[in-house]
Scaffold this motif. Structure first.
Motif, PDB file in Angstrom:
ATOM      1  N   ARG A  61       0.828  -1.206   0.000  1.00  0.00           N
ATOM      2  CA  ARG A  61       0.000   0.000   0.000  1.00  0.00           C
ATOM      3  C   ARG A  61       0.860   1.252   0.000  1.00  0.00           C
ATOM      4  NH1 ARG A  61      -5.022   2.105   1.411  1.00  0.00           N
ATOM      5  NH2 ARG A  61      -5.092   3.772   2.965  1.00  0.00           N
ATOM      6  N   TYR A  62       2.049   1.168   0.613  1.00  0.00           N
ATOM      7  CA  TYR A  62       2.964   2.303   0.665  1.00  0.00           C
ATOM      8  C   TYR A  62       4.064   2.205  -0.393  1.00  0.00           C
ATOM      9  CZ  TYR A  62       0.664   2.605   5.211  1.00  0.00           C
ATOM     10  OH  TYR A  62      -0.271   2.665   6.207  1.00  0.00           O
ATOM     11  N   PHE A  63       4.415   0.973  -0.771  1.00  0.00           N
ATOM     12  CA  PHE A  63       5.460   0.820  -1.789  1.00  0.00           C
ATOM     13  C   PHE A  63       4.983   1.330  -3.145  1.00  0.00           C
ATOM     14  CE2 PHE A  63       7.697  -1.358  -5.194  1.00  0.00           C
ATOM     15  CZ  PHE A  63       9.015  -1.160  -4.831  1.00  0.00           C
ATOM     16  N   GLY A  64       3.716   1.065  -3.486  1.00  0.00           N
ATOM     17  CA  GLY A  64       3.191   1.494  -4.780  1.00  0.00           C
ATOM     18  C   GLY A  64       3.329   2.990  -5.004  1.00  0.00           C
ATOM     19  N   PRO A  65       2.809   3.841  -4.085  1.00  0.00           N
ATOM     20  CA  PRO A  65       2.983   5.288  -4.259  1.00  0.00           C
ATOM     21  C   PRO A  65       4.439   5.723  -4.243  1.00  0.00           C
ATOM     22  CG  PRO A  65       1.224   4.829  -2.693  1.00  0.00           C
ATOM     23  CD  PRO A  65       1.904   3.527  -2.977  1.00  0.00           C
ATOM     24  N   SER A  66       5.249   5.086  -3.394  1.00  0.00           N
ATOM     25  CA  SER A  66       6.659   5.469  -3.297  1.00  0.00           C
ATOM     26  C   SER A  66       7.388   5.166  -4.603  1.00  0.00           C
ATOM     27  CB  SER A  66       7.331   4.746  -2.127  1.00  0.00           C
ATOM     28  OG  SER A  66       6.746   5.129  -0.897  1.00  0.00           O
ATOM     29  N   TRP A  67       7.023   4.065  -5.253  1.00  0.00           N
ATOM     30  CA  TRP A  67       7.667   3.739  -6.526  1.00  0.00           C
ATOM     31  C   TRP A  67       7.303   4.745  -7.612  1.00  0.00           C
ATOM     32  CZ3 TRP A  67      11.714   1.431  -8.282  1.00  0.00           C
ATOM     33  CH2 TRP A  67      11.838   1.216  -9.657  1.00  0.00           C
ATOM     34  N   VAL A  68       6.128   5.373  -7.511  1.00  0.00           N
ATOM     35  CA  VAL A  68       5.784   6.433  -8.458  1.00  0.00           C
ATOM     36  C   VAL A  68       6.801   7.571  -8.352  1.00  0.00           C
ATOM     37  CG1 VAL A  68       4.039   8.116  -9.174  1.00  0.00           C
ATOM     38  CG2 VAL A  68       3.332   5.853  -8.385  1.00  0.00           C
ATOM     39  N   PHE A  69       7.194   7.921  -7.111  1.00  0.00           N
ATOM     40  CA  PHE A  69       8.222   8.941  -6.906  1.00  0.00           C
ATOM     41  C   PHE A  69       9.510   8.540  -7.622  1.00  0.00           C
ATOM     42  CE2 PHE A  69       5.321  10.207  -3.672  1.00  0.00           C
ATOM     43  CZ  PHE A  69       5.655  11.484  -3.245  1.00  0.00           C
ATOM     44  N   ALA A  70       9.921   7.275  -7.452  1.00  0.00           N
ATOM     45  CA  ALA A  70      11.138   6.801  -8.114  1.00  0.00           C
ATOM     46  C   ALA A  70      10.985   6.854  -9.628  1.00  0.00           C
ATOM     47  CB  ALA A  70      11.452   5.370  -7.663  1.00  0.00           C
ATOM     48  N   SER A  71       9.802   6.501 -10.110  1.00  0.00           N
ATOM     49  CA  SER A  71       9.561   6.427 -11.555  1.00  0.00           C
ATOM     50  C   SER A  71       9.791   7.763 -12.246  1.00  0.00           C
ATOM     51  CB  SER A  71       8.123   5.964 -11.808  1.00  0.00           C
ATOM     52  OG  SER A  71       7.883   4.699 -11.230  1.00  0.00           O
ATOM     53  N   ILE A  72       9.252   8.828 -11.640  1.00  0.00           N
ATOM     54  CA  ILE A  72       9.364  10.146 -12.252  1.00  0.00           C
ATOM     55  C   ILE A  72      10.825  10.553 -12.408  1.00  0.00           C
ATOM     56  CG2 ILE A  72       8.877  12.609 -11.906  1.00  0.00           C
ATOM     57  CD1 ILE A  72       6.509  10.869 -12.820  1.00  0.00           C
ATOM     58  N   ASN A  73      11.643  10.240 -11.421  1.00  0.00           N
ATOM     59  CA  ASN A  73      13.048  10.647 -11.505  1.00  0.00           C
ATOM     60  C   ASN A  73      13.890   9.693 -12.343  1.00  0.00           C
ATOM     61  OD1 ASN A  73      14.764  12.749 -10.955  1.00  0.00           O
ATOM     62  ND2 ASN A  73      15.509  11.914  -9.030  1.00  0.00           N
ATOM     63  N   ILE A  74      13.468   8.447 -12.481  1.00  0.00           N
ATOM     64  CA  ILE A  74      14.150   7.556 -13.421  1.00  0.00           C
ATOM     65  C   ILE A  74      14.021   8.127 -14.837  1.00  0.00           C
ATOM     66  CG2 ILE A  74      14.049   5.297 -14.562  1.00  0.00           C
ATOM     67  CD1 ILE A  74      13.296   4.100 -11.837  1.00  0.00           C
ATOM     68  N   LEU A  75      12.809   8.542 -15.170  1.00  0.00           N
ATOM     69  CA  LEU A  75      12.569   9.101 -16.506  1.00  0.00           C
ATOM     70  C   LEU A  75      13.270  10.444 -16.687  1.00  0.00           C
ATOM     71  CD1 LEU A  75       8.757   8.272 -16.893  1.00  0.00           C
ATOM     72  CD2 LEU A  75      10.724   6.959 -17.727  1.00  0.00           C
ATOM     73  N   PHE A  76      13.102  11.329 -15.688  1.00  0.00           N
ATOM     74  CA  PHE A  76      13.721  12.650 -15.798  1.00  0.00           C
ATOM     75  C   PHE A  76      15.245  12.544 -15.762  1.00  0.00           C
ATOM     76  CE2 PHE A  76      15.426  16.584 -14.008  1.00  0.00           C
ATOM     77  CZ  PHE A  76      14.886  17.503 -14.884  1.00  0.00           C
ATOM     78  N   GLY A  77      15.768  11.700 -14.884  1.00  0.00           N
ATOM     79  CA  GLY A  77      17.217  11.554 -14.764  1.00  0.00           C
ATOM     80  C   GLY A  77      17.848  10.980 -16.021  1.00  0.00           C
ATOM     81  N   THR A  78      17.141  10.063 -16.668  1.00  0.00           N
ATOM     82  CA  THR A  78      17.668   9.490 -17.919  1.00  0.00           C
ATOM     83  C   THR A  78      17.745  10.571 -18.991  1.00  0.00           C
ATOM     84  OG1 THR A  78      16.729   7.327 -17.349  1.00  0.00           O
ATOM     85  CG2 THR A  78      17.342   7.687 -19.651  1.00  0.00           C
ATOM     86  N   TRP A  79      16.736  11.450 -19.036  1.00  0.00           N
ATOM     87  CA  TRP A  79      16.826  12.604 -19.945  1.00  0.00           C
ATOM     88  C   TRP A  79      18.002  13.489 -19.550  1.00  0.00           C
ATOM     89  CZ3 TRP A  79      16.886  16.351 -23.290  1.00  0.00           C
ATOM     90  CH2 TRP A  79      16.942  17.677 -22.872  1.00  0.00           C
ATOM     91  N   ALA A  80      18.164  13.748 -18.248  1.00  0.00           N
ATOM     92  CA  ALA A  80      19.165  14.707 -17.789  1.00  0.00           C
ATOM     93  C   ALA A  80      20.586  14.296 -18.160  1.00  0.00           C
ATOM     94  CB  ALA A  80      19.053  14.896 -16.275  1.00  0.00           C
ATOM     95  N   ILE A  81      20.880  12.994 -18.103  1.00  0.00           N
ATOM     96  CA  ILE A  81      22.258  12.579 -18.394  1.00  0.00           C
ATOM     97  C   ILE A  81      22.584  12.703 -19.885  1.00  0.00           C
ATOM     98  CG2 ILE A  81      22.422  11.059 -16.397  1.00  0.00           C
ATOM     99  CD1 ILE A  81      21.946   8.679 -18.214  1.00  0.00           C
ATOM    100  N   TYR A  82      21.559  12.867 -20.711  1.00  0.00           N
ATOM    101  CA  TYR A  82      21.793  13.049 -22.146  1.00  0.00           C
ATOM    102  C   TYR A  82      21.715  14.514 -22.568  1.00  0.00           C
ATOM    103  CZ  TYR A  82      21.979   8.081 -23.186  1.00  0.00           C
ATOM    104  OH  TYR A  82      22.367   6.770 -23.249  1.00  0.00           O
ATOM    105  N   ILE A  83      21.612  15.431 -21.601  1.00  0.00           N
ATOM    106  CA  ILE A  83      21.567  16.854 -21.943  1.00  0.00           C
ATOM    107  C   ILE A  83      22.803  17.285 -22.741  1.00  0.00           C
ATOM    108  CG2 ILE A  83      21.696  19.192 -20.965  1.00  0.00           C
ATOM    109  CD1 ILE A  83      19.668  18.322 -18.868  1.00  0.00           C
ATOM    110  N   PRO A  84      24.041  16.931 -22.311  1.00  0.00           N
ATOM    111  CA  PRO A  84      25.202  17.320 -23.123  1.00  0.00           C
ATOM    112  C   PRO A  84      25.158  16.750 -24.548  1.00  0.00           C
ATOM    113  CG  PRO A  84      25.898  16.646 -20.928  1.00  0.00           C
ATOM    114  CD  PRO A  84      24.452  16.261 -21.063  1.00  0.00           C
ATOM    115  N   THR A  85      24.648  15.515 -24.671  1.00  0.00           N
ATOM    116  CA  THR A  85      24.553  14.878 -25.987  1.00  0.00           C
ATOM    117  C   THR A  85      23.553  15.597 -26.874  1.00  0.00           C
ATOM    118  OG1 THR A  85      25.079  12.727 -25.011  1.00  0.00           O
ATOM    119  CG2 THR A  85      24.065  12.711 -27.191  1.00  0.00           C
TER     120      THR A  85
END
Length: 382
Positions: free
Chosen positions: A12-36
């Motif tokens: 019940r608590y892991f599901g919402p918490s993983w949403v937090f992780a999900s958003i930054n997995i996606l954003f962070g993957t974009w961020a590391i390709y900013i120089p590229t």
């Protein structure tokens, strides 16, 4: 760490918490390709700053509407739909063939992230109220954990040599785990409250906190967006270390947020913010030495410093008497993401016309301002 155990032992608590992780997995993957992306499209720092501004604008523009949508369809469904939309838009910036398409795709990516951000923070606020559990800071720790996973993914840049494939892999991970756990929160609905007559007086205690959120979230975004370029162009780090500042920042922010609920209960929110500000000041000083390893260490210390500020602000914003939790969260998020909105073009302008190091001197200056603001806040509460 009690809240972390709570999350891992209860879906019940892991599901919402993983949403937090999900958003930054996606954003962070974009961020590391900013120089590229910058190099492939042949744009300068000012243009890059404007493109990132479009991402922040997308985040900011959903705030006036997010609360109404969340209350209409239910906070659980809103969170799940936000994840799905974010998965669809995350790959668009890396597919952009030109600068204008990049701006448009970042706007859509930002808007989907902004809606998901409001939804997931409201969801955790509601679960805390209903269950008497405290896991807001730890949930934000999962957000940082997502950044760590994205940072570790930077080591795939060379072997994969394909940004789109890399993002597709990140999207697949995010979707599968959310699909498994979303049933544990999707039917949650925000509790109906008896509203007091609205007035600015209700928000008065949050105005200074909103200003702190503006600066703190703007600074966080600046480190995420510019740390790679700083290490590349100012510290002259080898390519293998371009993502190390981002990774160090996310690792320490994750640890700080997992510990944040317990530490805050012991020393109080104001002292927590003041301590975090002091750590961030130390981190900026190390970054400004320009030495590669000192700068990486500085980014890591900044992560620890900023780790617990925003979770505390969201918790307060979601519990204002007479204000729906979604609206309180939107208020704090709006203030914070205004920082995201303003920081990229300002820092890009400074970097282009002066130097990237100058931009980080400015960040040091606003950290000193936060320290002064916490002194005022302590005096008011006293």
């Amino acid at each position: 760490m009690r809240s972390l155990g709570l999350i891992f032992l209860n879906a019940r608590y892991f599901g919402p918490s993983w949403v937090f992780a999900s958003i930054n997995i996606l954003f962070g993957t974009w961020a590391i390709y900013i120089p590229t992306v910058k190099e492939n499209l042949g744009i300068d720092k000012s243009q890059l700053g404007i493109a990132i501004f479009c991402l922040s604008l997308g985040v900011f523009i959903v705030f006036p509407f997010a609360s109404s949508i969340i209350n209409r369809i239910g906070v659980g469904k809103a969170t799940w739909y936000g994840v799905l939309i974010s998965c669809c838009t995350a790959i668009l910036p890396l597919l952009s063939p030109n600068y204008y398409m990049l701006m448009g795709s970042l706007f859509l990516f930002g808007a989907s992230n902004g809606f998901t951000d409001i939804s997931m923070n409201t969801l955790v606020t509601e679960l805390e109220k209903k269950d008497g559990a405290k896991f807001m800071s730890a949930s934000h720790g999962f957000y940082s954990l997502g950044g760590v996973l994205a940072g570790l993914g930077s080591f795939l840049i060379g072997p994969l040599d394909n940004p789109v494939l890399h993002m597709a892999m990140a999207i697949t991970l995010v979707f599968i785990v959310n699909f498994i756990f979303h049933k544990n929160y999707v039917n949650e609905i925000a509790a109906t409250i008896e509203k007091d007559t609205f007035s600015l007086k209700l928000f008065k205690p949050l105005l200074l906190l909103g200003l702190i959120s503006f600066i703190a979230m703007g600074s966080e975004g600046a480190i995420v967006d510019w740390s790679g370029l700083y290490l590349k162009e100012v510290s002259l780090a080898p390519e293998a270390l371009w993502g190390a500042g981002f990774l160090g920042f996310q690792v320490t922010m994750t640890l700080g947020r997992f510990l944040g609920d317990g530490v805050s209960a012991s020393i109080g929110s104001v002292k927590m913010v003041a301590l975090g500000t002091l750590l961030s000041i130390i981190g900026y000083v190390l970054v400004l030495t320009t030495s590669t390893y000192m700068a990486i260490t500085g980014f890591a210390i900044c992560g620890l410093g900023f780790s617990a500020m925003v979770p505390e602000l969201f918790r307060i914003g979601g519990n204002v008497k007479g204000v729906e939790s979604s609206k309180g969260v939107s208020f704090i998020a709006g203030a914070g993401y205004s920082g995201f909105l303003c920081a990229p073009p300002i820092l890009g302008f400074l970097a282009d016309n002066y130097s990237l190091k100058t931009s980080f001197i400015v960040l040091l200056g606003v950290a000193l301002f936060i320290l002064g603001a916490t002194a005022i806040l302590k005096k008011r509460r006293g």
